[in-house]
Design an enzyme around this catalytic site. Sequence first.
Site, PDB file in Angstrom:
ATOM      1  N   GLU A   1      46.148  17.149  10.581  1.00  0.00           N
ATOM      2  CA  GLU A   1      47.520  16.642  10.667  1.00  0.00           C
ATOM      3  C   GLU A   1      48.541  17.697  10.245  1.00  0.00           C
ATOM      4  O   GLU A   1      49.712  17.601  10.623  1.00  0.00           O
ATOM      5  CB  GLU A   1      47.682  15.364   9.830  1.00  0.00           C
ATOM      6  CG  GLU A   1      47.697  15.554   8.336  1.00  0.00           C
ATOM      7  CD  GLU A   1      46.321  15.542   7.700  1.00  0.00           C
ATOM      8  OE1 GLU A   1      46.236  15.270   6.487  1.00  0.00           O
ATOM      9  OE2 GLU A   1      45.324  15.819   8.408  1.00  0.00           O
TER      10      GLU A   1
ATOM     11  N   HIS B   1      42.414  19.514   7.275  1.00  0.00           N
ATOM     12  CA  HIS B   1      43.490  18.556   7.544  1.00  0.00           C
ATOM     13  C   HIS B   1      44.173  18.898   8.864  1.00  0.00           C
ATOM     14  O   HIS B   1      45.158  19.638   8.889  1.00  0.00           O
ATOM     15  CB  HIS B   1      44.518  18.580   6.402  1.00  0.00           C
ATOM     16  CG  HIS B   1      44.051  17.891   5.164  1.00  0.00           C
ATOM     17  ND1 HIS B   1      44.479  16.633   4.794  1.00  0.00           N
ATOM     18  CD2 HIS B   1      43.161  18.270   4.219  1.00  0.00           C
ATOM     19  CE1 HIS B   1      43.888  16.276   3.661  1.00  0.00           C
ATOM     20  NE2 HIS B   1      43.081  17.264   3.295  1.00  0.00           N
TER      21      HIS B   1
ATOM     22  N   CYS C   1      38.917  15.061   5.606  1.00  0.00           N
ATOM     23  CA  CYS C   1      38.666  15.518   4.236  1.00  0.00           C
ATOM     24  C   CYS C   1      37.877  14.465   3.466  1.00  0.00           C
ATOM     25  O   CYS C   1      36.707  14.261   3.735  1.00  0.00           O
ATOM     26  CB  CYS C   1      39.975  15.903   3.563  1.00  0.00           C
ATOM     27  SG  CYS C   1      39.743  16.973   2.119  1.00  0.00           S
TER      28      CYS C   1
END
Length: 225
Positions: free
Chosen positions: A200, A198, A99
């Site tokens: 994660e 993202h 990001c």
Amino acid sequence: MVAPLVAVTGPQRGAFGPRFLVAQVLRLYGARPIQVRPSDVDALPDFDAVVVTGGHDVQPVLYGAEPEVHPKYDPERDELEKRVIHKALAEHRPLLGICRGAQLLNVCLGGTLVQDLRLHRRKTSHRRTILPLKTLDVVPGTLLLKLLGQGAQRINSLHNQAIDRLGRGLHIAGRDHDGIVQAVEDPAYGYLLGVQWHPEFLLYRRSQRHLFRALIASIKKPALG
């Protein structure tokens, strides 16, 4: 064998969830994460690779632009991550930008950003969510395609800025259905990848874990070029 050391950047406080998730997936693939914060700016650790995580928007002054919107900025974090990125590039270390990490990587290489994506969306929603509700079209022949696999990918969206003019050496690796850049990479570098979403928050998807696995694997391989 000593576990490779991966710097994970972030703000001075907060963002515990994303940094924890990144650290966990790095450990899964045999690396040792080290958290790097703005207070470390003058004493950066040695590292084998780096993950620049998401957060507040990048200051427009860093790419010579006037502010068009007035979001939250974090000048101390910008300075830290600029130094980390330049150190990684100078030492040819593998780097994954997430990001704002992708955006700042682009800026460090001389690129610019779109400051307000709301004016650029026609087919996609500006809703911010960790859920994979946006479609990513991956460019054929890219490292990203090798990592994620064939076909359109589903990604999340938590950003208001995006890459505009590309920085030196970067190529577009993916866009969304509005043509907004969602991923960049440098095919001559080895592993230099910036993704606008993202991953994660999508670790339950094996394809997203591949981004981190390949980062660690690339530490052991000589860079191209």
